[in-house]
Design an enzyme around this catalytic site. Structure first.
Site, PDB file in Angstrom:
ATOM      1  N   HIS A 179       1.226  -0.768   0.129  1.00 55.10           N
ATOM      2  CA  HIS A 179      -0.092  -0.029  -0.311  1.00 55.10           C
ATOM      3  C   HIS A 179       1.008   1.176  -0.158  1.00 55.10           C
ATOM      4  O   HIS A 179       0.310   2.346  -0.586  1.00 55.10           O
ATOM      5  CB  HIS A 179      -1.004   0.098   1.215  1.00 55.10           C
ATOM      6  CG  HIS A 179      -2.409  -1.269   0.966  1.00 55.10           C
ATOM      7  ND1 HIS A 179      -1.731  -2.285   0.849  1.00 55.10           N
ATOM      8  CD2 HIS A 179      -3.353  -0.688   0.261  1.00 55.10           C
ATOM      9  CE1 HIS A 179      -3.568  -3.130   0.910  1.00 55.10           C
ATOM     10  NE2 HIS A 179      -3.997  -1.910   0.543  1.00 55.10           N
ATOM     11  N   TYR A 207     -10.396   7.255   2.593  1.00 54.51           N
ATOM     12  CA  TYR A 207      -9.609   5.527   2.759  1.00 54.51           C
ATOM     13  C   TYR A 207      -8.672   6.078   3.665  1.00 54.51           C
ATOM     14  O   TYR A 207      -7.242   6.463   3.758  1.00 54.51           O
ATOM     15  CB  TYR A 207      -9.562   5.531   1.024  1.00 54.51           C
ATOM     16  CG  TYR A 207      -9.835   4.237   1.106  1.00 54.51           C
ATOM     17  CD1 TYR A 207     -10.207   3.122   0.093  1.00 54.51           C
ATOM     18  CD2 TYR A 207      -9.941   2.538   1.824  1.00 54.51           C
ATOM     19  CE1 TYR A 207     -10.563   1.930  -0.226  1.00 54.51           C
ATOM     20  CE2 TYR A 207     -10.087   1.528   2.296  1.00 54.51           C
ATOM     21  CZ  TYR A 207     -10.655   1.203   1.053  1.00 54.51           C
ATOM     22  OH  TYR A 207     -10.319  -0.502   0.864  1.00 54.51           O
ATOM     23  N   TRP A 237      -5.969  -6.142  -8.912  1.00 53.70           N
ATOM     24  CA  TRP A 237      -5.213  -5.846  -7.741  1.00 53.70           C
ATOM     25  C   TRP A 237      -4.771  -7.232  -6.232  1.00 53.70           C
ATOM     26  O   TRP A 237      -4.442  -7.278  -5.415  1.00 53.70           O
ATOM     27  CB  TRP A 237      -5.224  -4.357  -6.904  1.00 53.70           C
ATOM     28  CG  TRP A 237      -5.220  -4.007  -5.344  1.00 53.70           C
ATOM     29  CD1 TRP A 237      -5.835  -4.138  -4.401  1.00 53.70           C
ATOM     30  CD2 TRP A 237      -3.931  -3.646  -4.916  1.00 53.70           C
ATOM     31  NE1 TRP A 237      -4.963  -3.382  -3.147  1.00 53.70           N
ATOM     32  CE2 TRP A 237      -3.876  -3.328  -3.686  1.00 53.70           C
ATOM     33  CE3 TRP A 237      -2.495  -3.069  -5.825  1.00 53.70           C
ATOM     34  CZ2 TRP A 237      -3.057  -2.984  -2.635  1.00 53.70           C
ATOM     35  CZ3 TRP A 237      -1.384  -2.715  -4.897  1.00 53.70           C
ATOM     36  CH2 TRP A 237      -1.947  -2.519  -3.567  1.00 53.70           C
ATOM     37  N   TRP A 238      -7.054  -7.607  -6.906  1.00 49.37           N
ATOM     38  CA  TRP A 238      -7.208  -7.928  -5.773  1.00 49.37           C
ATOM     39  C   TRP A 238      -6.526  -9.453  -5.987  1.00 49.37           C
ATOM     40  O   TRP A 238      -6.149 -10.461  -4.997  1.00 49.37           O
ATOM     41  CB  TRP A 238      -8.711  -9.321  -5.985  1.00 49.37           C
ATOM     42  CG  TRP A 238      -9.561  -8.172  -5.825  1.00 49.37           C
ATOM     43  CD1 TRP A 238      -9.342  -7.207  -4.534  1.00 49.37           C
ATOM     44  CD2 TRP A 238     -10.863  -7.516  -5.900  1.00 49.37           C
ATOM     45  NE1 TRP A 238     -10.292  -6.382  -4.171  1.00 49.37           N
ATOM     46  CE2 TRP A 238     -11.387  -6.357  -5.187  1.00 49.37           C
ATOM     47  CE3 TRP A 238     -11.897  -8.222  -6.747  1.00 49.37           C
ATOM     48  CZ2 TRP A 238     -12.667  -6.153  -4.856  1.00 49.37           C
ATOM     49  CZ3 TRP A 238     -13.630  -7.759  -6.872  1.00 49.37           C
ATOM     50  CH2 TRP A 238     -13.562  -7.162  -5.756  1.00 49.37           C
TER      51      TRP A 238
END
Length: 571
Positions: A21, A40, A79-80
């Site tokens: 991240h 976020y 991304w997942w």
């Protein structure tokens, strides 16, 4: 609307999750923004981890979220899959297992629909800006700008305080309708001071380019501290702040006798916003004659004039001055909790992202109206007063060897409205068309010289004029770097960091250095924001400037010819 969920991280993958991240894909960030996602946050609960791993608690705000469209996009799918080996996911889609959390209590939520930002008031000699930086990531979200103009009328040319203040208030009021402005950081040009009588100006804030300050030159020169104490070169006009005060004290005796405090320019605006007065070292130590940068105290001259008594307590750069004045908050529409931070001199703001780096020394070229070259952790031994070299003072209070010239101003005077291509630069080099310093009398190694152009009888096109400007400022920067204690790595900040011709020429001339251009468009504003909010994640993105092999042979000959001619100017 706010969304909250809990996700599940495999045991021992905490550091890897954070690394992923910290380098979030830009295309994913843009995908989230397009779907209206903001504020976020993801929090790790490793205190309650077990044999299966840790929990992650995520919250974000979004209006009219289309969750299906968000999930179906290829970048989200990739991304997942990228994260699937370190967290619990659904078998077929790699989508993280995320259990929704129910809100059961809310207290004192301040404008949750607005993005939380740091507003940076950036007052340069040429332009005034307010830059909004995301309060969590440091990303530049918006810039508002206007031209800075001097009031050329009695009692002397001075800062148009009322116009600037009205623009600041109007602009903040406009921005506050969309953003939650949680704090305001300040950075301004130097050589500017406010003589205060209570909460009012005792005298207008003098423009440092006013020639009339030289009226008492001989008397001032007999009293000012030596270079070995102040590391302030003797500069023209009002560029030595002590010369301004000395002239005002002589010419406006009655008004000056009523002065009860002296506020440096960043601190004047901090006072206007917070009602609290302070002093600060980066503006005090910038060729003022008022500060001893090696002992970190007022100069003997400043003490003898009793001006030291009028400065408020010296506060750390970026320290909290207080919250915004209540009446001002209501007038503008800012939250009453908005924090005002102690401002910083703009050239020093450019150094802030680098002063904490684990590096022996680092040279930064800060470019704006002035091109200011400073070497963090550099030696003061190479400083020459006659070349407009000085010891600046960084945000940590350390003496920093510096040289500067009015690069932005000179570039503007030489260029045209047409952008130069590298072929235009080659034309200038091939035909030996030279610009010799200096085209501005504000300072620099050749402040005593009158600029001239050797055009070889040729009439330049508009693009070739701009090429000559690019070549000139590159040669001047190279010349100044040669006089300095310069590091192997040189980073260009500000306006010239986007000038490809300038960067290419500098890289060709300085094979002994690696020249990098900052890709952070905020420049001084980013440094000011970082200083006041140390949690911002400003990464200092850099790109390496590359030499063009085709122009290098021509440039070497051209540079030597230019150097020979400017060497004669120094005699």
């Amino acid at each position: 609307m706010r969304y909250a969920s809990v996700m599940y991280l495999h045991k021992g993958c905490e550091a890897e999750y954070k690394r992923h991240h910290d380098t979030l894909w830009p295309e994913l960030a843009e995908h989230l923004k397009r779907h209206g996602i903001h504020n976020y946050y993801i929090h790790l609960d490793d205190a309650n981890s077990d044999q299966n791993g840790s929990r992650l608690y995520a919250t974000f705000d979004a209006d009219d979220l289309d969750a299906e469209a968000l999930a179906d996009h290829p970048v989200m799918q990739r991304w997942w899959e990228y994260m699937a080996d370190i967290m619990e996911t659904k078998t077929s889609s790699f989508e993280p297992v995320a259990d929704a959390l129910q809100e059961v209590f809310r207290f004192n939520v301040l404008q949750p629909d607005k993005t939380r930002v740091v507003a940076v008031l950036d007052i340069g000699k040429t332009n005034i800006k307010i830059c909004l930086m995301d309060g969590q990531t440091g990303t530049l979200l918006q810039i508002e700008k206007r031209v800075n103009e001097v009031l050329d009328k009695p009692p002397y040319p001075h800062v148009d305080v009322e116009s600037i203040w009205q623009w600041i208030k109007n602009t903040l009021a406009m921005l506050a309708q969309r953003y939650f402005i949680s704090s305001i950081a300040i950075t301004t040009h130097g050589a500017t001071i406010a003589c205060m009588q209570g909460d009012k100006l005792a005298l207008p804030i003098l423009d440092y380019e006013y020639d009339g300050v030289a009226e008492y030159k001989d008397e001032y020169d007999a009293l000012r501290p030596g270079f070995s104490e102040s590391f302030s070169p003797r500069l023209p006009q009002g560029l030595n702040l002590g010369a301004q005060l000395f002239w005002q004290q002589k010419c406006f005796t009655d008004a000056f006798s009523k002065v009860d405090s002296l506020l440096l320019y960043p601190q004047y605006w901090g006072y206007k916003l917070s009602g609290n007065k302070a002093a600060e070292v980066t503006s005090l130590g910038c060729h003022t004659d008022l500060w001893n940068p090696t002992s970190c105290q007022f100069s003997s001259f400043c003490e003898q004039q009793t001006w030291a008594d009028y400065f408020p307590d010296v506060m750390e750069s970026g320290a909290k001055l207080g919250t915004i004045l209540p009446d001002l908050a209501k007038e503008i529409g800012l939250p009453a909790s908005c924090v005002i931070f102690n401002g910083i001199h703009d050239s020093n703001a450019s150094l802030v992202p680098y002063i904490g780096q684990p590096m022996e020394k680092l040279t930064v070229v800060s470019s704006g109206t002035w091109t200011v070259i400073a070497t963090i952790n550099g030696s003061l031994d190479s400083l020459q007063e006659s070349k407009d070299m000085l010891a600046n003072v960084d945000a940590l209070g350390r003496a920093t060897p510096t040289i500067r010239f009015m690069g932005g101003r000179e570039w503007e005077l030489l260029r045209s409205d047409s952008k130069a291509a590298l072929s235009d630069v080659s034309f200038i080099l091939e035909h030996g068309i030279l610009a010799l310093p200096a085209f501005s009398k504000g300072g620099g190694p050749f402040a005593h010289c009158e600029g001239r152009i050797i055009d070889r009888g040729m009439e330049l096109s508009a693009a070739q004029q701009s090429a000559l400007a690019d070549v000139y400022v590159a040669l001047m920067t190279d010349y100044c770097l040669n006089l300095m204690d310069t590091s192997y790595t040189v980073i260009v900040e500000g306006a010239f960091s986007n000038n490809i011709n300038f960067l290419t020429l500098l890289a060709c001339m300085r094979s002994q250095n690696e020249i990098y251009a900052s890709r952070d468009v905020t420049g001084t504003s980013g440094g000011a924001a970082l200083l006041s909010n140390k949690s911002l994640k400003l990464k200092g993105r850099l790109s390496l400037a590359l030499c063009d092999a085709q122009i290098k042979p021509l440039l070497n000959l051209y540079r030597q010819q230019w150097r020979d001619l400017v060497g004669e100017l120094s005699l």
